[in-house]
Design a protein around this motif. Structure first.
Motif, PDB file in Angstrom:
ATOM      1  N   GLN A  62       0.833  -1.195   0.000  1.00  0.00           N
ATOM      2  CA  GLN A  62       0.000   0.000   0.000  1.00  0.00           C
ATOM      3  C   GLN A  62       0.877   1.258   0.000  1.00  0.00           C
ATOM      4  OE1 GLN A  62      -2.471   1.839  -0.801  1.00  0.00           O
ATOM      5  NE2 GLN A  62      -4.031   0.596   0.299  1.00  0.00           N
ATOM      6  N   TYR A  63       0.262   2.419  -0.270  1.00  0.00           N
ATOM      7  CA  TYR A  63       0.962   3.681  -0.046  1.00  0.00           C
ATOM      8  C   TYR A  63       1.457   3.725   1.397  1.00  0.00           C
ATOM      9  CZ  TYR A  63      -0.826   5.816  -4.385  1.00  0.00           C
ATOM     10  OH  TYR A  63      -1.082   6.129  -5.681  1.00  0.00           O
ATOM     11  N   GLY A  64       2.525   4.511   1.630  1.00  0.00           N
ATOM     12  CA  GLY A  64       3.082   4.593   2.972  1.00  0.00           C
ATOM     13  C   GLY A  64       3.432   6.019   3.349  1.00  0.00           C
ATOM     14  N   ALA A  65       3.938   6.181   4.560  1.00  0.00           N
ATOM     15  CA  ALA A  65       4.347   7.492   5.050  1.00  0.00           C
ATOM     16  C   ALA A  65       5.571   7.978   4.286  1.00  0.00           C
ATOM     17  CB  ALA A  65       4.652   7.418   6.542  1.00  0.00           C
ATOM     18  N   THR A  66       5.606   9.274   4.006  1.00  0.00           N
ATOM     19  CA  THR A  66       6.745   9.848   3.294  1.00  0.00           C
ATOM     20  C   THR A  66       8.040   9.654   4.079  1.00  0.00           C
ATOM     21  OG1 THR A  66       5.300  11.503   2.289  1.00  0.00           O
ATOM     22  CG2 THR A  66       7.651  11.962   2.248  1.00  0.00           C
ATOM     23  N   ALA A 260      12.991  18.287   4.337  1.00  0.00           N
ATOM     24  CA  ALA A 260      13.315  17.241   3.360  1.00  0.00           C
ATOM     25  C   ALA A 260      12.103  16.347   3.114  1.00  0.00           C
ATOM     26  CB  ALA A 260      14.497  16.410   3.856  1.00  0.00           C
ATOM     27  N   THR A 261      11.345  16.047   4.174  1.00  0.00           N
ATOM     28  CA  THR A 261      10.139  15.227   4.026  1.00  0.00           C
ATOM     29  C   THR A 261       9.115  15.939   3.147  1.00  0.00           C
ATOM     30  OG1 THR A 261      10.501  14.194   6.179  1.00  0.00           O
ATOM     31  CG2 THR A 261       8.276  14.083   5.281  1.00  0.00           C
ATOM     32  N   MET A 262       8.955  17.228   3.359  1.00  0.00           N
ATOM     33  CA  MET A 262       8.023  17.996   2.540  1.00  0.00           C
ATOM     34  C   MET A 262       8.422  17.934   1.057  1.00  0.00           C
ATOM     35  SD  MET A 262       7.033  22.042   2.815  1.00  0.00           S
ATOM     36  CE  MET A 262       8.704  22.576   2.370  1.00  0.00           C
ATOM     37  N   CYS A 263       9.717  18.107   0.783  1.00  0.00           N
ATOM     38  CA  CYS A 263      10.191  18.059  -0.613  1.00  0.00           C
ATOM     39  C   CYS A 263      10.042  16.655  -1.188  1.00  0.00           C
ATOM     40  CB  CYS A 263      11.636  18.526  -0.688  1.00  0.00           C
ATOM     41  SG  CYS A 263      11.850  20.298  -0.418  1.00  0.00           S
ATOM     42  N   LYS A 264      10.235  15.648  -0.357  1.00  0.00           N
ATOM     43  CA  LYS A 264      10.078  14.268  -0.833  1.00  0.00           C
ATOM     44  C   LYS A 264       8.629  13.981  -1.202  1.00  0.00           C
ATOM     45  CE  LYS A 264      10.938   9.437   0.552  1.00  0.00           C
ATOM     46  NZ  LYS A 264      11.377   8.934  -0.754  1.00  0.00           N
ATOM     47  N   GLN A 265       7.699  14.586  -0.466  1.00  0.00           N
ATOM     48  CA  GLN A 265       6.273  14.421  -0.813  1.00  0.00           C
ATOM     49  C   GLN A 265       6.017  14.857  -2.250  1.00  0.00           C
ATOM     50  OE1 GLN A 265       4.267  16.796   2.097  1.00  0.00           O
ATOM     51  NE2 GLN A 265       4.418  15.272   3.725  1.00  0.00           N
ATOM     52  N   PHE A 266       6.668  15.952  -2.664  1.00  0.00           N
ATOM     53  CA  PHE A 266       6.475  16.456  -4.016  1.00  0.00           C
ATOM     54  C   PHE A 266       7.176  15.575  -5.042  1.00  0.00           C
ATOM     55  CE2 PHE A 266       7.124  20.752  -1.712  1.00  0.00           C
ATOM     56  CZ  PHE A 266       5.899  20.630  -1.079  1.00  0.00           C
ATOM     57  N   THR A 271       9.417   6.280  -0.668  1.00  0.00           N
ATOM     58  CA  THR A 271      10.215   5.203  -1.243  1.00  0.00           C
ATOM     59  C   THR A 271       9.361   3.934  -1.289  1.00  0.00           C
ATOM     60  OG1 THR A 271      12.253   6.181  -0.409  1.00  0.00           O
ATOM     61  CG2 THR A 271      12.318   3.825  -0.901  1.00  0.00           C
ATOM     62  N   SER A 272       9.580   3.091  -2.293  1.00  0.00           N
ATOM     63  CA  SER A 272       8.815   1.848  -2.461  1.00  0.00           C
ATOM     64  C   SER A 272       8.594   1.140  -1.128  1.00  0.00           C
ATOM     65  CB  SER A 272       9.551   0.913  -3.416  1.00  0.00           C
ATOM     66  OG  SER A 272       9.081  -0.414  -3.289  1.00  0.00           O
ATOM     67  N   THR A 273       7.324   0.984  -0.762  1.00  0.00           N
ATOM     68  CA  THR A 273       7.033   0.294   0.500  1.00  0.00           C
ATOM     69  C   THR A 273       7.428  -1.180   0.441  1.00  0.00           C
ATOM     70  OG1 THR A 273       4.745   0.100  -0.282  1.00  0.00           O
ATOM     71  CG2 THR A 273       5.210   1.830   1.325  1.00  0.00           C
ATOM     72  N   PHE A 274       7.326  -1.782  -0.721  1.00  0.00           N
ATOM     73  CA  PHE A 274       7.720  -3.182  -0.854  1.00  0.00           C
ATOM     74  C   PHE A 274       9.231  -3.337  -0.625  1.00  0.00           C
ATOM     75  CE2 PHE A 274       8.907  -6.843  -3.697  1.00  0.00           C
ATOM     76  CZ  PHE A 274       8.436  -7.830  -2.839  1.00  0.00           C
ATOM     77  N   ALA A 275      10.016  -2.425  -1.221  1.00  0.00           N
ATOM     78  CA  ALA A 275      11.464  -2.458  -1.008  1.00  0.00           C
ATOM     79  C   ALA A 275      11.791  -2.208   0.463  1.00  0.00           C
ATOM     80  CB  ALA A 275      12.145  -1.415  -1.892  1.00  0.00           C
ATOM     81  N   GLN A 276      11.081  -1.266   1.074  1.00  0.00           N
ATOM     82  CA  GLN A 276      11.334  -0.966   2.485  1.00  0.00           C
ATOM     83  C   GLN A 276      10.985  -2.150   3.388  1.00  0.00           C
ATOM     84  OE1 GLN A 276      10.430   3.073   4.103  1.00  0.00           O
ATOM     85  NE2 GLN A 276       9.279   3.303   2.191  1.00  0.00           N
ATOM     86  N   ALA A 277       9.845  -2.777   3.113  1.00  0.00           N
ATOM     87  CA  ALA A 277       9.433  -3.918   3.932  1.00  0.00           C
ATOM     88  C   ALA A 277      10.410  -5.077   3.779  1.00  0.00           C
ATOM     89  CB  ALA A 277       8.023  -4.348   3.541  1.00  0.00           C
ATOM     90  N   THR A 278      10.910  -5.275   2.555  1.00  0.00           N
ATOM     91  CA  THR A 278      11.904  -6.326   2.312  1.00  0.00           C
ATOM     92  C   THR A 278      13.190  -6.035   3.073  1.00  0.00           C
ATOM     93  OG1 THR A 278      10.982  -6.795   0.121  1.00  0.00           O
ATOM     94  CG2 THR A 278      13.247  -7.502   0.528  1.00  0.00           C
ATOM     95  N   ALA A 279      13.661  -4.780   2.994  1.00  0.00           N
ATOM     96  CA  ALA A 279      14.886  -4.401   3.707  1.00  0.00           C
ATOM     97  C   ALA A 279      14.706  -4.545   5.214  1.00  0.00           C
ATOM     98  CB  ALA A 279      15.271  -2.970   3.348  1.00  0.00           C
ATOM     99  N   ALA A 280      13.518  -4.186   5.710  1.00  0.00           N
ATOM    100  CA  ALA A 280      13.260  -4.308   7.150  1.00  0.00           C
ATOM    101  C   ALA A 280      13.326  -5.759   7.599  1.00  0.00           C
ATOM    102  CB  ALA A 280      11.886  -3.712   7.476  1.00  0.00           C
ATOM    103  N   GLN A 281      12.713  -6.637   6.824  1.00  0.00           N
ATOM    104  CA  GLN A 281      12.737  -8.065   7.165  1.00  0.00           C
ATOM    105  C   GLN A 281      14.162  -8.621   7.085  1.00  0.00           C
ATOM    106  OE1 GLN A 281      10.523 -10.007   8.427  1.00  0.00           O
ATOM    107  NE2 GLN A 281       8.565  -8.959   8.113  1.00  0.00           N
ATOM    108  N   TYR A 282      14.925  -8.136   6.113  1.00  0.00           N
ATOM    109  CA  TYR A 282      16.303  -8.625   5.968  1.00  0.00           C
ATOM    110  C   TYR A 282      17.133  -8.218   7.186  1.00  0.00           C
ATOM    111  CZ  TYR A 282      20.700 -10.040   3.967  1.00  0.00           C
ATOM    112  OH  TYR A 282      21.903 -10.681   3.755  1.00  0.00           O
TER     113      TYR A 282
END
Length: 402
Positions: A62-66, A260-266, A271-282
């Motif tokens: 799903q979409y995630g937090a910036t 920086a978070t505000m600029c990232k929103q634009f 960042t890809s939530t799937f990539a983040q979730a994979t990295a977190a599990q790793y």
């Protein structure tokens, strides 16, 4: 088309352009700054991806937090704590799409046209391009085998009063240099004295070959009162786990992270939530220490082989400092024995002999040293390194062209 005037300050990457020449069959490349794909822990990443989809599919897809996927921010905070940053909390970092995005966000949030920014000479090519895109005037500080020369750096800070200073203190790209602990402390002291933001880019710090490097500037900031609020730190999984995940992070003062978070929103929403979730599990799996141990061993062998081959095949026609970690050799042609001293011409001859490297000139924001070059040992095995450096020796055998 009437393009934005900011594009007048930048050009395409000389390294990316060089890759267009590498289609020749049998070429041995020391040009790229890539980790070896054979080093990727495919099984571990496959297991991590499966766990991400099994245990929290909604969070992964799903979409995630910036600011980043909270389980990953927690794991990254623990990872940084293991490297001596004792007071880091998950809320003290944001996840970026590679550390390259962290640099872009720093450019967006900190640089107005005409602002001065101090970088090393040489430094990461993409940083030069990124900061110039936002209109920075780049001032260069000299580097030796122990990293940036802090006495010269302080003179430049006092003279130019830059928006910030950008450093790659541990096994820099392209210099391979490691900033000594003493100089790291001086950088922290001058940050407080001159109220100047120091940006520490650290994608290579875990790739050491013998003794671990000194703690990061961020980690040492606890020893210099008032310095932590003047430090921004960029980290990345690209060189130690997988560039394809595009997972990096930015640590900095709360007000900087908010902007920086505000600029990232634009920019990309998150960042890809799937990539983040994979990295977190790793990271949660505990496989990272073994992966790093394997990578360090392989790269150390290759670096040793390249250093020995360069001495054997090129002799006193080249000078370099043996790297203690990272992915690169930074070398200078001496012209000894009437041999080539121009690295650009050498690169052309090397391509003809079936080997590629990157001339050093593009890594300088100002006043390039045309005799310098960067060689990466990461993606070639020992036999390929010895063969490739042998070809370099043949390419350099011709006389200097006036």
């Amino acid at each position: 088309m009437n393009f934005a005037t900011r594009l007048n300050n930048v050009e395409t990457s000389a390294i990316r352009e060089l890759f267009k020449l590498l289609g020749k069959p049998g070429i041995i490349s020391f040009a790229g700054g890539f980790p070896d794909s054979a080093m990727f822990d495919v099984e571990g990443l496959k297991e991590a991806a499966n766990k991400a989809l099994t245990e929290e599919p909604g969070g992964a897809l799903q979409y995630g937090a910036t600011e980043g996927y909270e389980p990953l921010r927690t794991q990254l905070a623990a990872f940084m704590q293991s490297k001596g940053v004792k007071d880091i909390e998950p809320q003290g970092l944001i996840v970026t799409t590679g550390s390259q995005q962290a640099l872009d966000l720093l450019g967006k949030t900190m640089i107005s046209p005409g602002d001065k920014v101090i970088v090393e000479a040489p430094t990461f090519l993409a940083t030069i391009q990124c900061f110039r895109l936002y209109g920075a005037e780049l001032i260069t500080a000299p580097v030796d085998a122990n990293g940036v020369q802090t006495d010269k750096l302080e003179q430049l800070i006092a003279e130019h009063k830059p928006k910030f200073v950008y450093l790659i203190p541990t096994f820099g790209n392209p210099s391979g240099a490691m900033l000594s602990r003493e100089r790291r402390m001086k950088v922290l002291e001058m940050a407080v004295k001159h109220q100047t933001l120091i940006v520490e880019d650290d994608p290579y710090g875990d790739l050491y070959f013998g003794e671990p490097p000194p703690p990061s500037i961020l980690a040492l900031s606890s020893q210099v009162p008032g310095s932590r609020e003047w430090i921004a730190h960029c980290g990345s999984m690209s060189k130690v786990l997988s560039p394809g995940l595009r997972v990096g992070w930015l640590i900095g003062p709360p007000e900087l992270l908010a902007k920086a978070t505000m600029c990232k929103q634009f920019s990309d929403a998150h960042t890809s939530t799937f990539a983040q979730a994979t990295a977190a599990q790793y990271l949660k799996s505990g496989r990272m220490p073994a992966t790093l141990a394997k990578v360090r061993k392989v790269y150390a062998e290759r670096a040793q082989a390249m250093g020995a081959a360069l001495k054997k095949e090129l002799g006193d026609a080249i000078e370099f400092t043996q790297p203690q970690g990272g992915l690169f050799f930074w070398a200078r042609l001496t012209g000894a024995g009437g041999k080539l001293k121009d690295a650009g011409e050498f690169a052309k001859r090397a391509i003809e002999k079936g080997v590629a490297f990157v001339p050093g000139a593009p890594f300088y924001a100002n006043d390039p040293d045309l005799s310098t070059l960067r060689l990466s040992f990461a993606t070639a095995d020992v036999a390929k390194i010895e063969e490739g450096v042998g070809r370099l020796g043949k390419a350099l055998a011709g006389p200097q062209v006036e």
